[in-house]
Design a protein around this motif. Structure first.
Motif, PDB file in Angstrom:
ATOM      1  N   CYS A 299       0.818  -1.216   0.000  1.00  0.00           N
ATOM      2  CA  CYS A 299       0.000   0.000   0.000  1.00  0.00           C
ATOM      3  C   CYS A 299       0.851   1.265   0.000  1.00  0.00           C
ATOM      4  N   ALA A 300       2.168   1.117   0.008  1.00  0.00           N
ATOM      5  CA  ALA A 300       3.032   2.302   0.065  1.00  0.00           C
ATOM      6  C   ALA A 300       2.884   3.160  -1.182  1.00  0.00           C
ATOM      7  N   LEU A 301       2.871   2.532  -2.354  1.00  0.00           N
ATOM      8  CA  LEU A 301       2.765   3.305  -3.589  1.00  0.00           C
ATOM      9  C   LEU A 301       1.407   3.992  -3.740  1.00  0.00           C
ATOM     10  N   PRO A 302       0.267   3.270  -3.540  1.00  0.00           N
ATOM     11  CA  PRO A 302      -1.017   3.975  -3.632  1.00  0.00           C
ATOM     12  C   PRO A 302      -1.160   5.111  -2.634  1.00  0.00           C
ATOM     13  N   SER A 303      -0.529   4.979  -1.463  1.00  0.00           N
ATOM     14  CA  SER A 303      -0.647   6.028  -0.442  1.00  0.00           C
ATOM     15  C   SER A 303       0.135   7.280  -0.797  1.00  0.00           C
ATOM     16  N   THR A 304       1.085   7.173  -1.706  1.00  0.00           N
ATOM     17  CA  THR A 304       1.968   8.309  -2.002  1.00  0.00           C
ATOM     18  C   THR A 304       1.884   8.768  -3.459  1.00  0.00           C
ATOM     19  N   LEU A 305       0.915   8.283  -4.210  1.00  0.00           N
ATOM     20  CA  LEU A 305       0.840   8.648  -5.631  1.00  0.00           C
ATOM     21  C   LEU A 305       0.703  10.150  -5.834  1.00  0.00           C
TER      22      LEU A 305
END
Length: 591
Positions: free
Chosen positions: A149-155
């Motif tokens: 979920c790191a990438l979706p949280s920082t898009l």
């Protein structure tokens, strides 16, 4: 001549006294035995040497099968070889040696008690290690799904020019285009890993594969999170994330492989249910934690003249750090050979190990198992149902957008609907997994259990089909549904999908794949599922773009209607194929 005969009789009597377990024990008589009493030891018949040798061979063969006594016996023989003849006679006279009587194979009651005590200790150690592995697998999948979920949280940060990630201004490809391609390539990376790494997981073992995957995740996420030197551009971040997804592709199959290695078959359903709980919990916890972390982290770094917002890097740092927890747990609990902890029994382990050695390399054995299982009907039925349910479960990504466009909910309220869907999945696998899809080694109840499982899967996927039919009717304006009822339908939909998605195909892979092929079968199912998912996501993404440009609610609903009709058809196909797969599996196991 008579003196010579007397000497021979005396020598034979002495030998028999020395080899006698006790004075009152009966030896081989005229029908194959000798006999003696306490007052004298006389020879009543002569046994040919070939019969004696045959008896000795049988005794030795029997003793070799009792593996628990081998080390003790060697130690005893080493001691006796250094002892005197009187000590040897005294040892055999109290029943310590072989030769017949109540001693059986000559191992004695003391060794039996020690072996029994050793088995009890080993059993307690096995239970302790199996529990440790179970907790380790739960924590592993919790942290891995959290890191995903790191990438979706920082898009939203990564598309900003002041993110600290350089991107050529002269390039015709925008930051949004780079990230869109990244999402497509990462999905392809997962599918490639699923397709290629299954035999390798079966060869290395579940725990070793997870250790490699966790180390790769920690390294790549750390390189993204720590400093501008290791990840200065958006292109390098994309490369790191593709590697992350490639490593992630091994985690589910490796966890299933570890369950097969360490856990009793009766506990497989519960263990897979726990992994599903860990997956959904990891998503929910990580989104909440990352949101708090982004608010807490220092947002502005002064880099010369420009001001850089590097708060997003803390999300990747945290994602990297939490991988060390399951890595340490697996290193501790998985350091002993997993085969010794399986409750399948020593003889079965030795037999499987012998077969694996005879048939060549483990990877070749895994592919052979996959090829053999691909020739069965239930394999293809499970493949179809698993691929379809993967698409249905992954619609979670589009639920907030759908609820916002078709029910006219706010962004916050539509995001909560996605949480209700996840809670529905979580509640079903945490409460009803072992009830709806139990596992048993008892062949007497195998038929009834498979019927129970088949009808349970049919009932759950029927609920899924009904909820999708109601949504389709709403989109056709045949019925009117409020936002609250729509939220309830999403909860029921998630509740109905989780168990059919997680358990049946994984249980099939565990049972039919065995020690050598379970991960390969799991990855074969998922590879097809991810290819289908990538195609479906591209189709839905185009629908979202078209629907977002329409100002009228009726037009937006009409744009979403083909998506739900397609999913409703898929749900019907999945319910039929999964029912037939489980029923056919039970029939094959019985006969």
């Amino acid at each position: 001549m008579g003196n010579k005969m007397h000497v021979q009789i005396l020598l034979w009597s002495f030998v028999l006294v020395v080899l006698s377990p006790s004075p009152s024990t009966s030896f081989l008589s005229s029908e194959g035995t000798f006999s003696s009493d306490s007052s004298s030891s006389r020879l009543t018949s002569f046994i040919p040497a070939t019969q004696i040798q045959s008896a000795k061979k049988k005794s030795r063969r029997k003793r070799k099968n009792i593996c628990a006594f081998s080390s003790r016996k060697s130690f005893r023989q080493n001691e006796l070889s250094q002892s005197s003849a009187p000590a040897l006679i005294a040892f055999y006279s109290v029943g310590g040696g072989g030769g017949g009587g109540d001693g059986g194979d000559g191992d004695g009651s003391l060794e039996g008690q020690m072996s029994s005590s050793g088995n009890d200790i080993k059993s307690e150690s096995n239970q302790h290690s199996a529990l440790g592995i179970s907790v380790s697998l739960f924590v592993t999948y919790l942290t891995v799904m959290g890191a995903k979920c790191a990438l979706p949280s920082t898009l939203s940060f990564l598309t900003s020019p002041n993110s600290g990630l350089s991107h050529p201004s002269s390039s015709t490809v925008s930051r949004h285009d780079v990230l869109s391609r990244l999402l497509a390539l990462s999905t392809l990376s997962i599918a490639t890993g699923k397709l290629a790494l299954g035999p390798m997981i079966d060869s290395l073992g579940g725990v070793a594969s997870l250790q490699i995957a966790l180390s790769t995740l920690a390294l790549c996420l750390g390189l993204i999170g720590f400093g501008n030197q290791t990840c200065p551009t958006l292109k390098i971040l994309s490369i790191y994330w593709i590697i992350v997804d490639f490593a992630f592709s091994t985690c589910w199959a490796a966890c299933v492989k570890s369950i097969r290695e360490y856990t009793n078959e009766k506990k497989w359903a519960k263990e897979i249910g726990r992994l599903a709980v860990a997956a959904r919990s990891g998503n929910a916890i990580s989104f909440a934690f990352f949101a708090w972390l982004l608010q807490w982290a220092p947002r502005i770094d002064h880099n010369g003249v420009a001001e850089i917002d590097s708060s997003w890097r803390w999300v990747f740092r945290a994602s990297s750090a939490i991988q060390l927890i399951p890595l340490a747990m697996l290193s501790y609990f998985g350091k002993t050979d997993s085969k010794t902890y399986s409750s399948r029994g020593l003889d079965k382990v030795l037999a499987e190990s012998s077969q694996s050695t005879e048939q060549g390399s483990k990877m070749k054995k895994s592919l052979t198992i996959l090829r053999n299982q691909s020739q069965t009907l239930e394999f293809w039925l499970h493949l179809i149902s698993r691929s379809i349910t993967m698409v249905l479960v992954s619609f979670l990504l589009f639920i907030p957008t759908f609820m916002k466009q078709c029910f006219e909910m706010s962004s916050a309220s539509s995001a909560r609907v996605g949480s209700f869907f996840a809670v529905g999945c979580l509640s079903s696998v945490s409460v009803f997994a072992d009830k709806a899809y139990p596992s048993s080694q008892d062949s007497a109840v195998s038929k009834s259990i498979h019927k129970h499982k088949a009808y349970s899967m049919l009932a759950l996927l029927t609920i899924s089909t009904v909820t999708l039919a109601l949504q389709s009717s709403f989109l056709r304006n045949t019925i009117s549904i409020s936002s609250n009822v729509g939220t309830l339908l999403m909860f029921l939909w998630g509740f109905s999908l989780a168990i059919p998605f997680y358990l049946p195909s994984s249980m099939f892979a565990l049972k039919r794949g065995g020690i050598e092929g379970s991960a390969t079968i799991v990855d074969a199912f998922d590879a097809v599922g991810f290819v289908l998912l990538a195609t479906f996501n591209g189709y839905v993404a185009r629908i979202v773009g078209v629907s977002g440009m329409n100002g009228l609610l009726r037009s937006r609903k009409r744009a979403w209607l083909p998506v739900f009709q397609l999913m409703m058809t898929g749900s019907m196909i999945a319910s039929l194929t999964l029912f037939l797969a489980v029923f056919s599996e039970g029939w094959s196991d019985r006969y």
